[in-house]
Design an enzyme around this catalytic site. Structure first.
Site, PDB file in Angstrom:
ATOM      1  N   GLU A 410       1.105  -1.321   0.280  1.00 62.33           N
ATOM      2  CA  GLU A 410       0.335   0.338  -0.257  1.00 62.33           C
ATOM      3  C   GLU A 410       0.678   1.329  -0.466  1.00 62.33           C
ATOM      4  O   GLU A 410       0.816   2.007   0.886  1.00 62.33           O
ATOM      5  CB  GLU A 410      -0.395   0.172   1.098  1.00 62.33           C
ATOM      6  CG  GLU A 410      -2.379  -1.173   1.291  1.00 62.33           C
ATOM      7  CD  GLU A 410      -3.195  -0.471   0.544  1.00 62.33           C
ATOM      8  OE1 GLU A 410      -2.611   0.343  -0.392  1.00 62.33           O
ATOM      9  OE2 GLU A 410      -4.191  -1.094  -0.108  1.00 62.33           O
ATOM     10  N   GLU A 488      -4.537 -10.109   0.131  1.00 58.34           N
ATOM     11  CA  GLU A 488      -5.185 -10.996   1.242  1.00 58.34           C
ATOM     12  C   GLU A 488      -6.089 -10.842   0.909  1.00 58.34           C
ATOM     13  O   GLU A 488      -7.004  -9.912  -0.225  1.00 58.34           O
ATOM     14  CB  GLU A 488      -4.984  -8.994   1.822  1.00 58.34           C
ATOM     15  CG  GLU A 488      -3.700  -8.639   2.163  1.00 58.34           C
ATOM     16  CD  GLU A 488      -3.499  -7.253   2.728  1.00 58.34           C
ATOM     17  OE1 GLU A 488      -4.402  -6.460   2.706  1.00 58.34           O
ATOM     18  OE2 GLU A 488      -2.462  -6.543   3.311  1.00 58.34           O
TER      19      GLU A 488
END
Ligand code: IPT
Length: 959
Positions: A410, A488
């Site tokens: 991220e 994820e």
């Protein structure tokens, strides 16, 4: 500008290199240090030898200092807890000065000596014997200083000044507690003349044609000084390290069979013990292969956290944690979102995990303001990015378990990712590169996404995903040709995740979809106690943080103390290595089909155990050896002479396949897969003719006593109770996020019951109500048709929604209150653990018992939990064996607790839940699924509980 705002990653330290242990002298500097915490960086410097630190506190090293009463932990997920103004940091900059006085023996070897820090969060300035060595950032990365010339026999003084905030904090915005400190080992390492500084093991593997687990090994170890390699098992003695050795036949290393060869690298002055695993990672035709075979990642995201110690994870905890993963068939770990303690990688090599080693990098908080000034695309930060990648790759390159390098998490996308990827490819071409944030896959070798829905994964599996807006034809074709992983998925926050079975189906359907990593392994709750000593776990906001993200920090498959949650039990079932199916209907026999989902290993020496039971009471059991099953293969076994079902109960054959030998993680008898098939259904007795009600002050119907004003059952035989009444609400789970606003606006948590009719008929009692919330016009028309048959009370409930119901219902069923003493529950149905519509693979049909307290799952943030699925019948009894029997027709979903759903929903921590004077029982026709909506897709349509006309039946009997 303050020095903590320098963009340089570090000053004064040595180039990065492999982490290894050798025969050279070393000294651990872990232990009790002196400690002083200051609110800003302006406190007097701690480096001087003669500084008086006698009134400082004592602090263990390694440690996260807020866990020891100095300052406080704080939690934010995405947002920075300081103004986004890189490289500036706030004036309030907790600064921990650490000092250690240590003695060196006179006979220690003199010469080059290195002082090594394995992890300091976040900015560390170091002095030895009054001389400043330099400073470093990169919290989860090692840093070493040359100190031989400064050491002296007798007392030495080491001082480390740790600032919580620095320019580098902008690169460390991972979703976790902010916890400064020297949280990994501190060591002095002698470096003998002619010793090894660094080495790089290249151990490739070419499988043989007949058996892919053995093959040819190609070994070469690059060293910075001439060294001799010995691998006794392979007959290699004193081979010049840099020269390739063709090894005739070795066993390959895989996560399933982590075969390591012990080796020694020697120079004249030191020996280094290493463990070599032969394996080759490749991408062929868009599929990720290890040793020539497709692998499926059955993985978890693992953070390093301990509920008492913060970022410090003791070795025994780490080992227990990885053993638990192995026992639950987890085969892959993404080290979210930073390189772990080296011990974890050594254990992964030893126990067998596919590891995605992720760089210590996240700049997520820039996303709050549209990624303006994101360091990822700013060349001023290139050195800092490269330094992080280099320190990870150099430290970890010799671990066979690592199959992918990850650039971080991220951090948007920018030139600095490109620089990291380019350097890494050059340094280690043997491992593909991963980074989820590179959506167009410009710099990576693997296409990675987080929280993609089933439909998106299916499209990707069919190579039919939409083109990325920034991709030209070539880039689009490149991405479409890549293997795909979900770095994820399955957000394990609170109760959930649901829908894992359907992800597994996609991973098995599409060669390109190679599995993924559940978010996440562990709840990061901080262990705390109430004044009266009750344990609970705290989360964001519990330490008075000005800005925080609440319980988003408790989203793991295991609780903070690492006990498995139902989510882990379900995941373990989904990824079980042996899948069991049944065929045949002939009485007394069944064919059992065993399918191995191993990618490499042959399943050998396993034992099949079977059991036939009626209503959970065993009629017979046995075992039979399982012939070897090659990876991905199947065998069929015939079970004959099974005992014949007896009586009226439901008869099930339950089969499990268990390991026949001990492994490093489980004793023989470890269940590798199980399954069930029904041999005979239950024979329900025909109900005797209903009795007529007697109306008076109460309406009596059989053993039941009803209130004539509202038609609610108040007593059954000697039992006083209240209800059942229709219930449509549950204490929202974290994964209910997509529905919460609708449910709350609809007032499902404050429904009123208006009695429309209570009428005694010849054959029973008819009660009609309308259930609706204040201010809304939608409602549910409910009809309860009660009949009594001997001592059995039967209710047939019909529900017809009125008005618009554009959202699913949390639950639909009956709720009743029972005396608190009826706390011993036995049921025949799904168990032993909780299960919900889209998370019920681990539930088997059997007879189970538990107390009401044991039925609760103590989610750190209280929410709906504990549902037992497909319950045929249940008894709730007091200690004397009196109480209530309930039956579904055919089944009900059952929850029982000592507090209402309203109290459950109002609780913020487990200790807020206090028993009242009743047991609150829900007997549901159905509950809405769980999904992954706390951070990801909502419940799949097939598991939604839509508001539709429905009729269901429940039977009650006093015992
Ligand atoms: C994703 C993060 O990568 C992870 O660290 C964690 O925060 C997770 O979400 C949620 O628990 S990012 C999210 C915005 C998809």
């Amino acid at each position: 500008m303050s020095y903590v705002e320098d963009l340089a990653p570090r000053v004064g330290s040595l180039p990065p290199r492999a982490a290894f242990a050798s025969t050279a002298w070393s000294l651990s500097l872990n232990g009790d240090w002196k400690f002083r915490l200051s609110p800003t960086i302006d406190a007097p410097e701690p480096g001087a030898v003669d500084l008086d630190d006698s009134d400082w506190a004592t602090l263990p090293v390694p440690s996260s200092w807020p866990m020891h009463g100095h300052g406080k932990p704080s939690y934010t997920n995405v947002k920075y807890p300081f103004p986004v103004d890189p490289p500036r940091v706030p004036d309030e900059n907790p600064t921990g000065d650490h000092r250690l006085t240590f003695d060196l023996p006179g006979d220690r070897p003199v010469g080059r000596t290195v002082l090594r820090f394995d992890g300091v969060d976040s900015h560390a300035r170091v002095w030895l014997n009054g001389t400043e060595l330099g400073w470093s950032t990169g919290s989860r990365l090692p840093v070493e200083y040359e100190v031989g010339h400064l050491l002296r026999a007798g007392a030495n003084v080491l001082a480390v000044r740790v600032h919580q905030w620095s320019a580098a904090s902008y690169l460390e915005d991972q979703d976790m507690w902010w916890l400064p400190g020297i949280f990994r080992d501190v060591t002095l390492l002698h470096r003998p003349d002619g010793g090894l500084t660094d080495f790089f093991v290249h151990a490739d593997f070419e499988p043989s044609e007949s058996d892919h687990t053995v093959g040819t090994g190609l070994l070469r170890i690059d060293t910075d000084v001439p060294a001799r390699l010995s691998v006794p098992e392979l007959g290699i003695t004193d081979h010049p390290a840099g020269e390739p050795v063709d090894i005739g036949c070795v066993t390959g290393w895989t996560a399933e069979q982590p075969r390591l060869y012990a080796a020694t690298l020697a120079t004249d002055t030191e020996q280094v013990a290493i463990r070599i695993g032969f394996r080759t990672v490749s991408i062929v035709d868009g599929v990720l292969l290890v040793n020539g075979r497709r692998i499926l990642l059955r993985g978890v995201n693992r953070h390093e956290f301990h509920p008492d110690l913060g970022r410090v994870v003791p070795e025994e905890t780490l080992r227990a944690e990885l053993l638990l993963m192995k026992r639950c068939h987890v085969n892959a770990i993404r080290t979210s979102h930073y390189p772990p303690d080296s011990r974890m990688l050594a254990l992964a090599d030893e126990l067998g995990f596919w590891v995605v080693d992720e760089c210590d990098l996240e700049t997520h908080g820039f996303g709050v303001d549209g990624w303006r000034r994101n360091p990822s695309d700013d060349p001023q930060w290139t050195d800092a990015y490269l330094d992080r990648m280099r320190r990870m790759v150099e430290r970890d390159k010799n671990h066979p378990s690592i199959i992918l390098w990850s650039l971080g998490n991220e951090s948007g996308i920018g030139v600095n990712h490109g620089a990291m990827a380019q350097w890494t490819r050059h340094r280690d071409p043997s491992r593909p590169i991963h980074y989820e944030g590179d959506h167009a896959c410009r710099h990576v070798d693997v296409y990675s996404r987080m929280y993609a829905s089933h439909a998106e994964v299916d499209a990707i599996g069919r190579h039919a995903e939409p083109r990325h807006p920034d991709a030209d034809d070539a880039l689009d074709a490149r991405r479409r040709g890549m293997p795909f992983v979900l770095c994820e998925y399955g957000h394990a926050m609170g109760n959930g995740p649901g829908g894992l079975l359907e992800y597994r189906e996609l991973f098995e359907r599409h060669p390109r979809c190679q599995g993924g990593f559940i978010w996440e392994w562990l709840d990061h709750g901080i262990r705390s106690h109430t004044a009266d000593g009750r344990e609970y776990f705290r989360y964001g906001g519990d330490f008075g943080e000005e800005l925080h993200d609440g319980n988003f920090i408790v989203d793991g498959l295991v609780f903070p103390d690492r006990t498995p949650s139902p989510g882990l039990v379900e995941f373990a079932k989904i990824i079980e290595p042996v899948r069991i199916g049944f065929a045949g209907t002939a009485p007394g026999s069944r064919t059992v089909r065993l399918h191995s989902t191993y990618d490499h290993a042959t399943l050998a020496g396993a034992v099949l155990r079977w059991r036939v039971a009626v209503d959970g009471e065993q009629l017979g059991a046995g075992e039979t050896p399982v012939p070897p099953i090659p990876a991905g293969g199947s065998v069929e076994l015939a079970l004959t002479d099974l005992p014949a079902p007896t009586g009226a109960g439901e008869c099930w054959l339950t089969v499990s396949v268990e390991s026949g030998t001990d492994t490093a993680w489980a004793a023989a008898g470890h269940v590798l897969g199980d399954g069930q098939t029904q041999l005979a259904p239950a024979h329900r007795p025909v109900l005797v003719a209903p009795v007529a009600p007697r109306a008076g002050e109460v309406i009596e119907l059989g053993a039941g006593r009803f209130d004539p004003t509202d038609g609610v059952l108040r007593g059954l035989g000697d039992l006083s109770l209240s209800g059942p009444r229709l219930d449509v609400w549950r204490a929202p789970i974290d994964n209910d996020k997509p529905y919460r606003a609708d449910w709350s606006a609809a007032g499902l948590h404050r429904m009123h019951h208006r009695t429309a009719e209570v009428r005694a008929t010849a054959a029973g009692l008819l009660v009609r109500t309308r259930v609706a919330a204040a201010s809304r016009d939608r409602g549910l028309a409910v009809q309860y048709r009660w009949t009594a048959h001997d001592d059995l009370l039967r209710v047939v409930v019909s529900v017809v929604p009125e008005g618009e119901w554009p959202f699913p219902l949390p639950r639909l069923g009956l709720r009743l209150a029972l005396p608190a003493a009826l706390a011993r529950v036995t049921w025949f149905g799904g168990g032993p653990g909780e299960a919900y519509a889209d998370s019920r693979q681990a539930a088997r049909i059997d007879r189970f018992s538990a107390t009401v307290d044991e039925l609760q799952t103590p989610y750190v943030f209280p929410q709906e939990n504990g549902n037992r699925t497909a319950v045929r019948w249940a008894t709730l009894l007091d200690d004397a064996g009196h109480g209530l029997r309930v039956e579904g027709a055919p089944t009900v979903e059952l929850t029982a607790r000592r507090w209402t759903s309203e109290r459950l929903a109002a609780a913020r921590h487990t200790v807020d839940l206090v028993a009242d004077d009743a047991i609150h029982l829900n007997l549901d026709h159905a509950q809405h699924g769980l999904g992954s909506g706390s951070c990801g897709p909502a419940v799949l349509p097939r598991y939604e509980l839509r508001a539709e006309p429905v009729t269901f039946e429940v039977r009650l009997r006093a015992i």
